[in-house]
Design an enzyme around this catalytic site. Structure first.
Site, PDB file in Angstrom:
ATOM      1  N   GLU A 132       0.856  -1.195   0.000  1.00 19.82           N
ATOM      2  CA  GLU A 132       0.000   0.000   0.000  1.00 19.82           C
ATOM      3  C   GLU A 132       0.882   1.232   0.000  1.00 19.82           C
ATOM      4  O   GLU A 132       2.096   1.149   0.245  1.00 19.82           O
ATOM      5  CB  GLU A 132      -0.959  -0.015   1.197  1.00 19.82           C
ATOM      6  CG  GLU A 132      -2.102  -1.008   1.016  1.00 19.82           C
ATOM      7  CD  GLU A 132      -3.098  -1.037   2.154  1.00 19.82           C
ATOM      8  OE1 GLU A 132      -2.880  -0.342   3.169  1.00 19.82           O
ATOM      9  OE2 GLU A 132      -4.088  -1.766   2.040  1.00 19.82           O
ATOM     10  N   HIS A 252      -9.581   9.399   1.971  1.00 19.04           N
ATOM     11  CA  HIS A 252      -9.141   8.290   1.118  1.00 19.04           C
ATOM     12  C   HIS A 252      -9.386   8.701  -0.324  1.00 19.04           C
ATOM     13  O   HIS A 252     -10.463   9.168  -0.670  1.00 19.04           O
ATOM     14  CB  HIS A 252      -9.926   7.023   1.459  1.00 19.04           C
ATOM     15  CG  HIS A 252      -9.269   5.775   0.951  1.00 19.04           C
ATOM     16  ND1 HIS A 252      -9.179   5.483  -0.391  1.00 19.04           N
ATOM     17  CD2 HIS A 252      -8.653   4.760   1.599  1.00 19.04           C
ATOM     18  CE1 HIS A 252      -8.538   4.331  -0.542  1.00 19.04           C
ATOM     19  NE2 HIS A 252      -8.200   3.868   0.658  1.00 19.04           N
ATOM     20  N   ARG A 298      -1.578   9.131   0.845  1.00 17.46           N
ATOM     21  CA  ARG A 298      -2.985   9.397   0.507  1.00 17.46           C
ATOM     22  C   ARG A 298      -3.334  10.855   0.316  1.00 17.46           C
ATOM     23  O   ARG A 298      -4.130  11.200  -0.545  1.00 17.46           O
ATOM     24  CB  ARG A 298      -3.870   8.903   1.648  1.00 17.46           C
ATOM     25  CG  ARG A 298      -4.025   7.471   1.602  1.00 17.46           C
ATOM     26  CD  ARG A 298      -4.933   7.006   2.678  1.00 17.46           C
ATOM     27  NE  ARG A 298      -4.846   5.566   2.567  1.00 17.46           N
ATOM     28  CZ  ARG A 298      -5.391   4.722   3.384  1.00 17.46           C
ATOM     29  NH1 ARG A 298      -6.091   5.167   4.400  1.00 17.46           N
ATOM     30  NH2 ARG A 298      -5.266   3.451   3.211  1.00 17.46           N
ATOM     31  N   HIS A 357     -12.140   9.565   5.627  1.00 12.53           N
ATOM     32  CA  HIS A 357     -11.908   8.135   5.883  1.00 12.53           C
ATOM     33  C   HIS A 357     -11.497   7.859   7.318  1.00 12.53           C
ATOM     34  O   HIS A 357     -11.979   6.914   7.933  1.00 12.53           O
ATOM     35  CB  HIS A 357     -10.808   7.678   4.924  1.00 12.53           C
ATOM     36  CG  HIS A 357     -10.494   6.218   4.993  1.00 12.53           C
ATOM     37  ND1 HIS A 357     -11.425   5.244   4.734  1.00 12.53           N
ATOM     38  CD2 HIS A 357      -9.329   5.560   5.279  1.00 12.53           C
ATOM     39  CE1 HIS A 357     -10.866   4.050   4.844  1.00 12.53           C
ATOM     40  NE2 HIS A 357      -9.601   4.207   5.199  1.00 12.53           N
TER      41      HIS A 357
HETATM   42  P1  FAD Z   1     -14.821   0.889  15.070  1.00 14.03           P
HETATM   43  O1  FAD Z   1     -14.415  -0.339  14.372  1.00 14.03           O
HETATM   44  O2  FAD Z   1     -15.339   1.995  14.230  1.00 14.03           O
HETATM   45  O3  FAD Z   1     -15.926   0.507  16.143  1.00 14.03           O
HETATM   46  C1  FAD Z   1     -16.644   1.503  16.837  1.00 14.03           C
HETATM   47  C2  FAD Z   1     -17.628   0.829  17.777  1.00 14.03           C
HETATM   48  O4  FAD Z   1     -18.115   1.801  18.699  1.00 14.03           O
HETATM   49  C3  FAD Z   1     -18.850   0.238  17.094  1.00 14.03           C
HETATM   50  O5  FAD Z   1     -19.145  -0.998  17.704  1.00 14.03           O
HETATM   51  C4  FAD Z   1     -19.970   1.230  17.434  1.00 14.03           C
HETATM   52  O6  FAD Z   1     -21.259   0.636  17.519  1.00 14.03           O
HETATM   53  C5  FAD Z   1     -19.516   1.681  18.816  1.00 14.03           C
HETATM   54  N1  FAD Z   1     -20.061   2.977  19.216  1.00 14.03           N
HETATM   55  C6  FAD Z   1     -19.810   4.194  18.670  1.00 14.03           C
HETATM   56  N2  FAD Z   1     -20.487   5.139  19.336  1.00 14.03           N
HETATM   57  C7  FAD Z   1     -21.186   4.511  20.309  1.00 14.03           C
HETATM   58  C8  FAD Z   1     -22.097   4.943  21.296  1.00 14.03           C
HETATM   59  N3  FAD Z   1     -22.461   6.232  21.435  1.00 14.03           N
HETATM   60  N4  FAD Z   1     -22.639   4.026  22.128  1.00 14.03           N
HETATM   61  C9  FAD Z   1     -22.331   2.700  21.999  1.00 14.03           C
HETATM   62  N5  FAD Z   1     -21.475   2.237  21.066  1.00 14.03           N
HETATM   63  C10 FAD Z   1     -20.912   3.137  20.239  1.00 14.03           C
HETATM   64  N6  FAD Z   1      -7.661   0.417   8.643  1.00 14.03           N
HETATM   65  C11 FAD Z   1      -6.659  -0.468   8.441  1.00 14.03           C
HETATM   66  O7  FAD Z   1      -5.712  -0.522   9.245  1.00 14.03           O
HETATM   67  N7  FAD Z   1      -6.688  -1.305   7.367  1.00 14.03           N
HETATM   68  C12 FAD Z   1      -7.699  -1.298   6.458  1.00 14.03           C
HETATM   69  O8  FAD Z   1      -7.708  -2.078   5.540  1.00 14.03           O
HETATM   70  C13 FAD Z   1      -8.746  -0.373   6.641  1.00 14.03           C
HETATM   71  N8  FAD Z   1      -9.778  -0.304   5.757  1.00 14.03           N
HETATM   72  C14 FAD Z   1     -10.826   0.515   6.028  1.00 14.03           C
HETATM   73  C15 FAD Z   1     -11.931   0.509   5.164  1.00 14.03           C
HETATM   74  C16 FAD Z   1     -13.042   1.292   5.443  1.00 14.03           C
HETATM   75  C17 FAD Z   1     -14.217   1.287   4.510  1.00 14.03           C
HETATM   76  C18 FAD Z   1     -13.047   2.109   6.605  1.00 14.03           C
HETATM   77  C19 FAD Z   1     -14.234   2.970   6.923  1.00 14.03           C
HETATM   78  C20 FAD Z   1     -11.946   2.141   7.441  1.00 14.03           C
HETATM   79  C21 FAD Z   1     -10.829   1.356   7.159  1.00 14.03           C
HETATM   80  N9  FAD Z   1      -9.725   1.342   8.003  1.00 14.03           N
HETATM   81  C22 FAD Z   1      -8.703   0.469   7.775  1.00 14.03           C
HETATM   82  C23 FAD Z   1      -9.737   2.084   9.257  1.00 14.03           C
HETATM   83  C24 FAD Z   1     -10.091   1.111  10.384  1.00 14.03           C
HETATM   84  O9  FAD Z   1     -11.091   0.235   9.941  1.00 14.03           O
HETATM   85  C25 FAD Z   1     -10.584   1.831  11.629  1.00 14.03           C
HETATM   86  O10 FAD Z   1      -9.724   2.860  11.974  1.00 14.03           O
HETATM   87  C26 FAD Z   1     -10.668   0.865  12.801  1.00 14.03           C
HETATM   88  O11 FAD Z   1     -11.383  -0.284  12.425  1.00 14.03           O
HETATM   89  C27 FAD Z   1     -11.325   1.521  13.983  1.00 14.03           C
HETATM   90  O12 FAD Z   1     -11.552   0.536  14.948  1.00 14.03           O
HETATM   91  P2  FAD Z   1     -12.202   0.931  16.341  1.00 14.03           P
HETATM   92  O13 FAD Z   1     -12.286  -0.322  17.111  1.00 14.03           O
HETATM   93  O14 FAD Z   1     -11.451   2.064  16.913  1.00 14.03           O
HETATM   94  O15 FAD Z   1     -13.655   1.497  15.971  1.00 14.03           O
HETATM   95  C1  SIN Z   2      -7.728   0.556   2.122  1.00 15.10           C
HETATM   96  O1  SIN Z   2      -7.942  -0.642   1.983  1.00 15.10           O
HETATM   97  O2  SIN Z   2      -7.421   1.317   1.209  1.00 15.10           O
HETATM   98  C2  SIN Z   2      -7.869   1.140   3.475  1.00 15.10           C
HETATM   99  C3  SIN Z   2      -6.648   0.905   4.241  1.00 15.10           C
HETATM  100  C4  SIN Z   2      -6.600   1.842   5.409  1.00 15.10           C
HETATM  101  O3  SIN Z   2      -7.409   2.740   5.533  1.00 15.10           O
HETATM  102  O4  SIN Z   2      -5.669   1.680   6.201  1.00 15.10           O
END
Ligand code: FAD
Ligand code: SIN
Length: 569
Positions: A132, A252, A298, A357
């Site tokens: 990437e 993104h 990015r 993103h």
């Molecule tokens: P999240 O996975 O967003 O989880 C948040 C949780 O909090 C959810 O369960 C939600 O219900 C809960 N929540 C929120 N507010 C409340 C509330 N008020 N009350 C109760 N519950 C609540 N990163 C990478 O490293 N590699 C990738 O390939 C990648 N691809 C991505 C693709 C997409 C489409 C997106 C959107 C992001 C991507 N990212 C990637 C970024 C990465 O997915 C996120 O930064 C990461 O998953 C965040 O994890 P988290 O556990 O912090 O939060």
């Molecule tokens: C992607 O697959 O392009 C997302 C990866 C990331 O946000 O880290």
């Protein structure tokens, strides 16, 4: 002071003594990678309740495509991974955070393999590693081609469900963190929550871990699911925690751009496999914008797209994968989404545009996951550990969620049992496990008599204003305009009392917008993913963190090396 926002400690009036009460050692808010990993760690030592505001499997994590970064390939090393992360971070990374998180990453990944995570493998059985942008080695582990997040959630979910002390409350919206007083430093003792069937309830906890993810929904164009409304940052801010560097929002470059279709991500890994970006005339424009071409960082790719459209006209550019063999096998989910809109990647260039993103700013967290507010821990996208600096290296966030989730879960359970190595913080006052509310918390907001509100209009006006004024290319005038607009909307939206998540999310989103606009206005320079047309270069005077705390006159400016030393101040 952030006008209209700083007056509100809680979103609703309540008396804890009059509400149903639940007790636990550790409360984890969020079921993404950070929340699930934290729950697994905390569940080894005590009772844990984990909340998700929608279904547990709806999160940014579940949507992750590209993969998890890990220096596991031949010739790669944690040192190289650290160098790439620091170089992407625009001078604002916290070096101990980069070192700690990236050094611990491979062990967390190996643990996932031991727990049954089905990473994609090469024919010889070794892990398949993708490429990437801005990574100097192939080091992205993926699953089911482009469905890494789905498989990661499956693996962590199954593990968490095997732990007896872990209970999951789905569709349970956390409104606010409870503190016995509004004074700075007052400890967090759980949260007030709302469930559509059971209504309001109080969850008292010895330690609370915020793992609520990011705030992409504050922008009109975003890759994020609807749950990403920045609730955790807003709750923590209201409870007196420090919020840092909100100017840094990562856009993104390549999301599907079709009228009426969701902004589905077309993974960076697609460019890693050799896809080209072309304009309306078929011209491949990235090689002239950056020496790494389509694999430039990015922010560079997103800006190049915006400029191309501004200079040459058009509403979107295209990702061209027609020359790639086996696209459908390597990226089955993306191919399926394209197919559902009648696009055949072997024949049709894919219309794409940038979208918000990743929320780089967040609640300041030290390397023990501590927020500085006793009893409150943070992990994942909601946190600001300093790993990403001013710009996140692709696929570093799932890794951060895994590493910091485990650390925060362990630290929280040590805090509840009095074994926290950071035990110089005052105890929360809640001794865990003993039924009966430790204190009574009362919020006595009186709603104003301002007119009625069309919440969907407030939300769409905010998201549109943020996209146009605080998006990829920013100016001082447009940032000032959006800050004024948000203040105006806040005047008659923040003083209302709503009775369901739609209203509370709108109030949280307004606060997030206000913080981003103010932080971006303060940073009169361009650094990392923050690009200001009137100050196009980094300025050494802003090589620092801007920290926002409820009730303070303006931001506190903190040197790069002291971001989370002071999280515990
Ligand atoms: P999240 O996975 O967003 O989880 C948040 C949780 O909090 C959810 O369960 C939600 O219900 C809960 N929540 C929120 N507010 C409340 C509330 N008020 N009350 C109760 N519950 C609540 N990163 C990478 O490293 N590699 C990738 O390939 C990648 N691809 C991505 C693709 C997409 C489409 C997106 C959107 C992001 C991507 N990212 C990637 C970024 C990465 O997915 C996120 O930064 C990461 O998953 C965040 O994890 P988290 O556990 O912090 O939060
Ligand atoms: C992607 O697959 O392009 C997302 C990866 C990331 O946000 O880290």
């Amino acid at each position: 002071m952030i006008r209209f926002f700083d007056d509100r400690r809680y979103l609703i009036p309540f008396r804890t003594g009059l509400l149903p009460q639940v007790f636990t050692d550790t409360l984890v808010i969020g079921t993404g990678v950070a929340g699930l990993r934290a729950a697994i760690a905390a569940g080894e030592h005590g009772q844990v309740i984990v909340l998700s505001k929608g279904e547990a499997k709806v999160s940014n994590t579940a949507m992750a495509q590209g993969g998890i970064s890990g220096a596991l390939g031949e010739g790669d090393s944690s040192g190289d991974h650290q160098r790439d992360t620091l170089s992407a971070g625009g001078g604002l990374c916290d070096e101990p955070a980069v070192r700690t998180i990236l050094e611990r990453g491979p062990a967390r990944i190996e643990e996932l393999v031991a727990w049954g995570m089905r990473f994609d493998r090469r024919e010889d059985g070794r892990l398949a590693l993708g490429t990437e942008g801005a990574h100097s080695h192939a080091r992205i582990l993926h699953a089911d081609g482009d469905a890494t997040g789905r498989e990661l959630v499956r693996c962590l979910w199954e593990r968490a469900r095997q732990i007896e002390g872990v209970r999951v409350f789905e569709c349970c919206f956390a409104l606010d963190l409870l503190t016995p007083s509004d004074a700075p430093g007052s400890p967090v003792m759980g949260a007030i929550t709302f469930h559509s069937r059971f209504g309001l309830q109080v969850i008292w906890a010895g330690a609370t871990i915020l793992a609520t993810g990011g705030a992409g929904m504050v922008y009109r164009e975003t890759t994020n699911p609807s749950v990403a409304t920045g609730d955790g940052i807003a709750m923590a801010y209201r409870a007196g925690a420090q919020v840092a560097d909100m100017a840094f929002v990562q856009f993104h470059p390549t999301t599907l751009y079709l009228a009426g279709a969701p902004r589905a991500l077309v993974s960076e890994a697609v460019r890693g496999e050799g896809a080209y970006l072309i304009d309306q005339t078929g011209h491949r424009f990235m090689p002239e914008a950056h020496e790494l071409g389509e694999l430039a960082p990015r922010d560079v790719v997103s800006s190049a797209i915006v400029r191309r459209l501004r200079d040459r006209g058009g509403t979107h550019v295209f990702l061209d994968v027609r020359h790639l063999e086996g696209f459908g096998e390597r990226f089955p989910s993306i191919a399926a989404v394209l197919g559902s809109y009648g696009l055949d990647p072997a024949r049709d260039p894919i219309p794409v545009n940038p979208a918000a993103h990743y929320t780089i700013g967040g609640v300041v967290s030290d390397l023990g996951g501590r927020s500085g507010v006793p009893g409150l821990y943070v992990a994942g996208e909601v946190a600001s550990t300093g790993l990403h600096g001013a710009n996140r290296l692709a696929s570093n966030s799932l890794l951060e969620g895994l590493v910091m989730g485990e650390i925060a879960g362990r630290a929280a359970s040590e805090f509840t049992s009095g074994r926290d190595p950071g035990g110089d913080l005052p105890a929360s006052g809640w001794d865990g496990g003993v039924p009966g509310a430790p204190v009574s918390v009362v919020s006595d907001i009186r709603p104003s008599d301002h007119g009625q509100i069309d919440l969907s209009d407030v939300r769409s006006s905010l998201r549109s204003a943020m996209w146009h004024n605080a998006g990829i290319e920013r100016t001082a005038a447009r940032l000032a305009d959006v800050a004024d607009m948000i203040d105006f909307w806040a005047r008659y939206t923040l003083d209302k009392v709503f009775d369901d998540p739609e209203g509370w999310e709108a109030q949280n989103l307004l606060l997030i917008g206000a913080l981003i606009a103010r932080s971006a206005s303060w940073r009169r320079e361009s650094r990392g993913c923050h690009r200001c047309e009137h100050a196009p270069d980094p300025d050494p005077r802003f090589a620092a963190h801007d920290i926002w705390v409820r009730g303070a006159e303006g931001p506190t400016v903190r040197p790069v090396a002291s971001l989370h030393d002071r999280a515990r101040a």
